[in-house]
Design an enzyme around this catalytic site. Sequence first.
Site, PDB file in Angstrom:
ATOM      1  N   PHE A 136       0.863  -1.182   0.000  1.00 38.84           N
ATOM      2  CA  PHE A 136       0.000   0.000   0.000  1.00 38.84           C
ATOM      3  C   PHE A 136       0.898   1.230   0.000  1.00 38.84           C
ATOM      4  O   PHE A 136       1.761   1.379   0.863  1.00 38.84           O
ATOM      5  CB  PHE A 136      -0.913   0.042   1.226  1.00 38.84           C
ATOM      6  N   ASP A 221       9.453   2.642   0.961  1.00 34.36           N
ATOM      7  CA  ASP A 221       8.336   3.411   1.501  1.00 34.36           C
ATOM      8  C   ASP A 221       8.342   3.245   3.019  1.00 34.36           C
ATOM      9  O   ASP A 221       7.987   2.189   3.545  1.00 34.36           O
ATOM     10  CB  ASP A 221       7.030   2.904   0.901  1.00 34.36           C
ATOM     11  N   LYS A 250       3.585  10.751   8.032  1.00 35.28           N
ATOM     12  CA  LYS A 250       2.979  10.349   9.298  1.00 35.28           C
ATOM     13  C   LYS A 250       3.712  10.906  10.518  1.00 35.28           C
ATOM     14  O   LYS A 250       3.566  12.061  10.849  1.00 35.28           O
ATOM     15  CB  LYS A 250       2.846   8.823   9.364  1.00 35.28           C
TER      16      LYS A 250
END
Length: 393
Positions: A136, A221, A250
């Site tokens: 994802f 990632d 984040k």
Amino acid sequence: MVNEKIRGAEGHLLHIYNRFPVALDHGEGVYLYDTEGKQYLDFAAGIGVNGLGYHNAELNDALKAQLDKLCHISNLYYHENCGAAADALAAASGMDKVFFTNSGAEAIEGALKTARKYAWTKKSGRYEFIAMNHSFHGRTVGAVSVTGHSEYREPFEPLFPGVHFAEYNDLDSVKALVSEKTCGIILEPLQGEGGIHPAAQEFMEGIRKLCDEQDILMICDEVQCGMGRTGTMFAWQGYGVRPDIMTMAKAIGNGIPVGAFAMTERVAEQSLKPGDHGTTYGGNPLACMAVRKVLEIFEKEQIVEHVKKIEPYLTARLDELTEKTDCILERRGKGLMQGLVLTKPFAEVNRRALEEGLLVISAEGNVLRLLPPLIIEEKHVDEMIEKLERALC
């Protein structure tokens, strides 16, 4: 639970999120409180965002002071925070050059553009990517294109051309897809949405070797698994396998919307130049103050060392729970990014968890995902286990 006034706000909101029936009002440390005053132990951290928890006075004071001073200017001008934040993030990430974005998905877009520009500069004719099944990377068109869930991609096809999907932790499946057109291989060192799957050491090393041999860029990632969550500042550092490009977001802002992609000097020299990329809000004074202060607090409070200290206790308690609970098939994960594979539907368990005052989230494969603030103590682990055990009954 949500009162009618708050529920009414859904009237003009596009129904994209199936929200849980809780309206949160404020937080303190590792706890959140709803509008009715009920306390929740937070083991979701805003999907891995609030690494320092809630109401960190030092961070809040720095952000308030910056708001009074300067919130936004364009990237046509310098400001003090941007360079300082980039220096700190480069030192923490092991990269050389940093570009600030507004989100993780935008960081992925920048990483993909960087890889293609690198190939274009070198006149290699390469433009394709190898990504991983069950990965994802975000919801924008480029990020969805390299996300390994067909249900996320199919409604928006045709997407970014030249993307092929290999099996995570299967190096041979990656090698089988490499061609003279491959410009980048993108992966999460620890898959989050895909079900909490850590990369194997030999897989990370094998991809690095493959990229070195064929002048392909390795893209990591680290949006969810970075910033101390796995026991190193960024997950790749635990493997000793440095990527060419990495993305982050984040927890680097602890709730302030900010992301970044970073790269080695070699890639920077042969990729993006003035006019190739940009963003209006990325790297503004407020966002960069958040990054500066978060990294400063991480170092001062030795957050990464704390994660290393608390991980064995968390995993031991989760393993005990797995052993004694029939509806848990397996625990997997790394650091403070753990998953429990359930036989009961997650929705049922989550409903009970909310009643118990515990916030958790899901991942692919009916996995209950645990992403607590990195400041949790053993007493919070014990409290979580007690609440979760009752929710699983």
